[in-house]
Design a protein around this motif. Structure first.
Motif, PDB file in Angstrom:
ATOM      1  N   GLU A   1      -3.729   2.016  -0.937  1.00  0.00           N
ATOM      2  CA  GLU A   1      -4.275   1.341   0.227  1.00  0.00           C
ATOM      3  C   GLU A   1      -4.323   2.321   1.401  1.00  0.00           C
ATOM      4  O   GLU A   1      -3.596   3.311   1.417  1.00  0.00           O
TER       5      GLU A   1
ATOM      6  N   TYR B   1      -3.121   2.180   4.301  1.00  0.00           N
ATOM      7  CA  TYR B   1      -2.012   2.242   5.256  1.00  0.00           C
ATOM      8  C   TYR B   1      -0.941   3.258   4.883  1.00  0.00           C
ATOM      9  O   TYR B   1      -0.083   3.582   5.686  1.00  0.00           O
TER      10      TYR B   1
ATOM     11  N   ASP C   1      -2.341  -7.810   3.368  1.00  0.00           N
ATOM     12  CA  ASP C   1      -2.643  -6.621   2.577  1.00  0.00           C
ATOM     13  C   ASP C   1      -3.734  -6.999   1.564  1.00  0.00           C
ATOM     14  O   ASP C   1      -3.523  -7.909   0.759  1.00  0.00           O
TER      15      ASP C   1
ATOM     16  N   LEU D   1      -4.773  -5.014  -0.753  1.00  0.00           N
ATOM     17  CA  LEU D   1      -4.345  -4.331  -1.978  1.00  0.00           C
ATOM     18  C   LEU D   1      -5.428  -3.477  -2.649  1.00  0.00           C
ATOM     19  O   LEU D   1      -6.612  -3.663  -2.405  1.00  0.00           O
TER      20      LEU D   1
ATOM     21  N   GLY E   1       8.708  -2.048  -0.670  1.00  0.00           N
ATOM     22  CA  GLY E   1       8.955  -3.424  -1.084  1.00  0.00           C
ATOM     23  C   GLY E   1       9.347  -3.432  -2.552  1.00  0.00           C
ATOM     24  O   GLY E   1       8.663  -2.839  -3.388  1.00  0.00           O
TER      25      GLY E   1
ATOM     26  N   GLN F   1       9.248 -10.293  -2.762  1.00  0.00           N
ATOM     27  CA  GLN F   1       9.712  -8.910  -2.667  1.00  0.00           C
ATOM     28  C   GLN F   1      10.660  -8.761  -1.487  1.00  0.00           C
ATOM     29  O   GLN F   1      10.497  -9.412  -0.453  1.00  0.00           O
TER      30      GLN F   1
HETATM   31  N1  ASN Z   1       5.560  -3.770   0.214  1.00  0.00           N
HETATM   32  C1  ASN Z   1       4.793  -2.604  -0.094  1.00  0.00           C
HETATM   33  C2  ASN Z   1       5.114  -1.497   0.888  1.00  0.00           C
HETATM   34  O1  ASN Z   1       5.931  -1.676   1.737  1.00  0.00           O
HETATM   35  C3  ASN Z   1       3.340  -2.872  -0.088  1.00  0.00           C
HETATM   36  C4  ASN Z   1       2.888  -3.763  -1.220  1.00  0.00           C
HETATM   37  O2  ASN Z   1       3.616  -4.578  -1.737  1.00  0.00           O
HETATM   38  N2  ASN Z   1       1.656  -3.636  -1.585  1.00  0.00           N
HETATM   39  O3  ASN Z   1       4.546  -0.423   0.766  1.00  0.00           O
END
Ligand code: ASN
Length: 297
Positions: A194, A196, A41, A43, A266, A105
């Motif tokens: 982001e 996604y 990622d 970010l 997360g 996380q």
């Molecule tokens: N873990 C996060 C999610 O599932 C993404 C992140 O930590 N940037 O969206």
């Protein structure tokens, strides 16, 4: 001092155990973390990913396992992972009490889920967790002089636009200080996140995503949402965010082969520990804290 430390780590250990137990009862499967990969990622905030060369190829230290979570759902339906992340944050983040440049996380993802499903799951998971910690760790909470309030689902919600209008640009911390229970911020504007996180079907320009904010000034707990999963959509969203396709070669190859629709989130374990234990500084939640800007072991 050592009584205090023991109390904090006993609580953290219990938090992880209780979360894993809860998810296993809901038919999740725990997968192993990915530490190194050519894809991570990148970010939306100003962190630099750690990079190393392996056999002549560029690998990143994981900033989040988002792309691996989506890929894992090609084989499994519900997954979770205690995922170590390295995010080289700007040095001044050492003052927030909330940032470490290495943290863990609890990252989870569910195939075919909608945002509503994961919000409901999260509300129940956190409520159960707090109830259990209050029961299991009475003595430790007393040592820490922490009176933990039990939350009750459903948590309140506010859209990003409402939050911005009411509280201005520092809305996150203002909301966190004002509220007595966790609160959701939903529907982020598309350019604030982001590529996604999935764009709303019925609210173009906004995302089907969310952040959870802890009360009492403890700030952001988690981020998540529904995901873009169609190859062409992913490429379009990347382009709009000004991301280079060449940086995401491995991910795009996987997406081309077909990703399932999904949603997930997360939640930072150190921040959750800080909130549950009522600590001023996140450094106290780990024996080897990585404090932005500092040399750490
Ligand atoms: N873990 C996060 C999610 O599932 C993404 C992140 O930590 N940037 O969206």
């Amino acid at each position: 001092m050592s009584k205090r430390k023991t109390a904090i780590f006993k609580i953290q250990s219990k938090i992880k155990r209780r979360l894993a137990e809860y998810l296993e009862l809901k038919d999740f499967i725990e997968i192993n973390p990915v530490i190194l990969s050519p894809m991570t990622d990148l970010l939306n905030h100003p962190t630099a990913p750690g990079e190393i060369k392996c056999y002549g190829e560029k690998y990143y230290l994981t900033q989040s396992m988002i792309f691996h979570k989506q890929t894992a759902l090609k084989s499994l339906d519900k997954i979770f992972v205690f995922s170590p992340n390295v995010r080289i944050e700007p040095a001044d983040r050492c003052k927030t009490g909330r940032h470490l440049f290495e943290f863990t996380q609890l990252d989870l993802e569910i195939k075919k889920a909608k945002r509503e499903d994961i919000m409901t799951l999260c509300e129940e998971m956190i409520t159960e967790l707090i109830k259990n910690i209050k029961k299991d760790c009475k003595k430790e909470l007393k040592i820490l002089k922490r009176t933990l309030k039990t939350s009750k689902p459903p948590f309140k919600r506010i859209t990003y636009s409402q939050a911005y209008e009411k509280y201005g640009k520092d809305f996150e911390i203002k909301i966190s200080k004002e509220y007595k229970e966790p609160i959701w911020i939903i529907d982020m504007p598309i350019m604030h996140r982001e590529f996604y996180d999935r764009e709303h079907n019925d609210k173009p320009g906004y995302l089907a995503d969310m952040d959870l904010i802890y009360p009492e000034g403890y700030g952001e707990a988690l981020s998540g949402g529904e995901r873009e999963y169609k190859y062409e959509r992913i490429k379009k969203r990347m382009k709009n965010k000004g991301k280079k396709q060449s940086e995401f070669k491995s991910y795009l190859e996987i997406a081309k082969g077909g990703l399932p629709p999904s949603a997930g989130f997360g939640i930072g374990i150190e921040r959750l520990t800080r909130y549950i234990c009522g600590l001023k500084k996140i450094e106290e939640t780990t024996l080897f804290p990585k404090i932005p800007g500092k040399k750490c072991i």
